[in-house]
Design an enzyme around this catalytic site. Structure first.
Site, PDB file in Angstrom:
ATOM      1  N   GLY A  97      45.952  32.207  39.124  1.00  0.00           N
ATOM      2  CA  GLY A  97      46.819  31.405  38.271  1.00  0.00           C
ATOM      3  C   GLY A  97      48.182  32.054  38.205  1.00  0.00           C
ATOM      4  O   GLY A  97      48.387  33.146  38.722  1.00  0.00           O
ATOM      5  N   GLY A 145      43.242  39.775  39.730  1.00  0.00           N
ATOM      6  CA  GLY A 145      44.550  39.999  39.123  1.00  0.00           C
ATOM      7  C   GLY A 145      45.723  40.227  40.044  1.00  0.00           C
ATOM      8  O   GLY A 145      46.804  39.750  39.789  1.00  0.00           O
ATOM      9  N   GLU A 181      42.497  43.456  38.325  1.00  0.00           N
ATOM     10  CA  GLU A 181      43.288  43.221  37.109  1.00  0.00           C
ATOM     11  C   GLU A 181      43.735  44.500  36.412  1.00  0.00           C
ATOM     12  O   GLU A 181      44.719  44.487  35.661  1.00  0.00           O
ATOM     13  CB  GLU A 181      42.489  42.362  36.117  1.00  0.00           C
ATOM     14  CG  GLU A 181      42.392  40.902  36.459  1.00  0.00           C
ATOM     15  CD  GLU A 181      41.264  40.579  37.413  1.00  0.00           C
ATOM     16  OE1 GLU A 181      41.003  39.388  37.622  1.00  0.00           O
ATOM     17  OE2 GLU A 181      40.629  41.511  37.956  1.00  0.00           O
ATOM     18  N   ASP A 189      38.140  39.235  34.400  1.00  0.00           N
ATOM     19  CA  ASP A 189      37.599  38.239  33.467  1.00  0.00           C
ATOM     20  C   ASP A 189      36.872  37.111  34.193  1.00  0.00           C
ATOM     21  O   ASP A 189      36.271  37.328  35.239  1.00  0.00           O
ATOM     22  CB  ASP A 189      38.693  37.724  32.533  1.00  0.00           C
ATOM     23  CG  ASP A 189      39.709  36.827  33.223  1.00  0.00           C
ATOM     24  OD1 ASP A 189      39.942  37.004  34.437  1.00  0.00           O
ATOM     25  OD2 ASP A 189      40.283  35.946  32.546  1.00  0.00           O
TER      26      ASP A 189
END
Length: 398
Positions: A97, A145, A181, A189
Site C-alpha cells: 500500500g 514493509g 516492516e 502485520d
C-alpha cells in the site's frame, strides 16, 4: 497585509491543499476504484485483478472495499465456485500500500488510519474463512514493509494479506516475498503474527525480524505458497480452473497439483536458507531480541554476522514489538492475532519511528533513521506493554 502574515496564510493553504490531496488518495473515488481493481466472472470463477501495474498493484482503501463487497456477493452466488486473485502487468502480484501517503496523513487524521487498518484486517480474516476455494497467483512481488531500498520503493504488507490467508497460493520463478516492516518502524502485520511463527522451525521469526527476501521456488519451499507453477503456464492454469464444472476444493487442488508436478524450474535447487536453518533455529529461539543478537554474535559465522548487521539497522521498538507479536501469535487464532495487530498498528501510527523510517528511507533518502529510543535497552517493558494494550470500544471486533 504584512508579508509575514501573507506567507503564513499561503503556507497554511498549501498545507490544507496537500492534506486534501492525501485524503482523496486514501478514500479514492468510485471512478478510480473501478479502474484499479477489475472484478469479472470467467466460467465458474470470480476473478479479481489488481490493476495498478505502474504502481506494482499497490492497494488503496477503495480497492479493499470493492474486493470485500464482491467477495460477499460471489460467496452467495450459486454460479461462482472459486475465486482467483492476481496482479496485472506481470511485474507484481501486489507490492503493498502507499506508505508515504499514510505517513503524510499521520496525526492529521487518525480516523482515516483507523478505517484503513480496520477494513483491511477484516478483509484478511474474511479471505481466511472464505467458504469457496480461493486461489492467489502470487506472481512477481508480494511484499511487506520495504521493497527494494535502492529504488526507495516503500510498501506496506497489503499484498501478503490478500494472498497468504487464502486456501491456495501459487508461486512462480518470478515470485518475491518479504516482510521487512522493522526497517520503517512497523511490524509484519496483516496476520504476520499468525502465519510467520507457524513456518518451519524459527524461519518466520527470522523473516519477520530481518526482512529477508525469498524468491521463486523458495517461496513455496518456505511454506508461503502451496504450489509452484512456471510463470508461462499461469494463463493456461487460469483457463483450466475457470473451465471446471461446479468444482470442489479437491477438484481445484487436483488441477493445481497437476501443474505443480509438471513444473521443472529450479526443481532440484536446494532452499536458499537450508544450510543456515540450524543457525536460524538456534539463534532465533531466544525470548528477547537482546539474546538473539548475542546468539548471532557468539555464532560468529559470516551468515550470522550479516544478519546482525541487518538487525542493528532496524527500529529497536519494532524489533521488540515484532518478537512479542510472533511469540504471542504462535498460540492465538487468526482473529485474535488481527485484533492484537490492530492495536499495534494504531500505536505505531501515534508513535515516532514509523514517520522517521519513511522520512529516512523514502522522503529525504539519507538512509539514516534516528530511532527513538535508539537502543534496545531503552525500550522498556512498560513501553512494550503500552503497544499491546486494549483499545476498549475501539478494538477490532469480528
Amino acid at each position: 497585509m504584512r508579508s509575514g502574515e501573507m506567507w503564513r496564510l499561503l503556507s497554511r493553504f498549501n498545507s490544507f491543499r496537500r492534506t486534501h490531496v492525501i485524503l482523496q488518495h486514501l478514500r479514492m473515488s468510485k471512478h478510480t476504484d473501478a479502474a484499479e481493481v477489475l472484478l469479472e466472472r470467467k466460467g465458474c470463477a470470480g476473478v479479481i485483478t489488481l490493476n495498478r501495474p505502474k504502481l506494482l498493484n499497490t492497494l488503496t482503501v477503495g480497492m479493499i472495499r470493492q474486493i470485500y463487497t464482491q467477495l460477499k456477493k460471489w460467496e452467495q452466488d450459486p454460479e461462482t465456485f472459486l475465486i482467483i486473485i492476481k496482479g496485472a502487468g506481470g511485474k507484481a502480484f501486489c507490492a503493498g500500500g502507499d506508505i508515504r501517503a499514510i505517513s503524510e496523513i499521520g496525526n492529521k487524521n487518525q480516523k482515516i488510519l483507523q478505517d484503513f487498518f480496520r477494513e483491511e484486517y477484516m478483509l484478511n480474516n474474511y479471505i481466511a474463512s472464505y467458504r469457496k476455494p480461493y486461489v492467489a497467483l502470487i506472481h512477481g512481488i508480494t511484499m511487506g514493509g520495504v521493497s527494494r531500498l535502492k529504488k526507495q520503493l516503500l510498501k506496506c504488507s497489503k499484498g501478503v494479506g490478500v494472498s497468504v490467508h487464502g486456501q491456495f497460493r501459487v508461486a512462480t520463478e518470478k515470485s518475491l516475498f518479504a516482510m521487512p516492516e522493522t526497517a520503517i518502524g512497523l511490524f509484519p502485520d496483516v496476520g504476520g503474527g499468525y502465519f510467520l511463527p507457524r513456518l518451519q522451525g524459527k524461519l518466520g521469526y527470522f523473516l519477520g525480524l530481518t526482512g529477508f527476501r525469498l524468491k521463486g521456488r523458495d517461496v513455496y519451499t518456505a511454506g508461503i505458497a502451496t504450489h509452484f507453477v512456471d510463470s508461462e503456464k499461469l494463463d493456461t492454469l487460469e483457463e483450466d480452473l475457470s473451465a471446471l464444472k461446479a468444482p470442489s476444493s479437491e477438484n481445484v487442488a487436483d488441477v493445481l497439483e497437476t501443474y505443480h508436478t509438471k513444473s521443472k524450474i529450479d526443481r532440484d535447487k536446494s532452499f536458499i536458507l537450508e544450510e543456515h536453518m540450524d543457525k536460524i533455529n538456534s539463534c532465533f529461539s531466544a525470548n528477547t531480541v537482546e539474546q538473539i543478537i548475542e546468539n548471532l554474535r557468539q555464532d560468529g559465522s559470516s551468515f550470522a554476522l550479516e544478519q546482525l548487521k541487518v538487525i542493528n539497522k532496524m527500529s529497536p521498538t519494532s524489533l521488540k514489538i515484532t518478537l512479542r507479536q510472533l511469540m504471542e501469535g504462535s498460540s492465538k487464532t487468526l482473529q485474535e492475532v488481527l485484533t492484537m495487530e490492530y492495536r499495534l498498528s494504531q500505536s505505531c501510527m501515534r508513535g515516532h519511528d514509523f514517520y522517521e523510517g519513511v522520512r529516512a528511507l523514502l522522503i529525504d533518502k539519507d538512509q539514516s533513521p534516528k530511532w527513538k529510543p535508539a537502543d534496545l535497552k531503552e525500550v522498556t517493558d512498560e513501553d512494550l506493554n503500552n503497544h499491546f494494550k486494549s483499545l476498549g470500544h475501539n478494538d477490532l471486533k469480528f
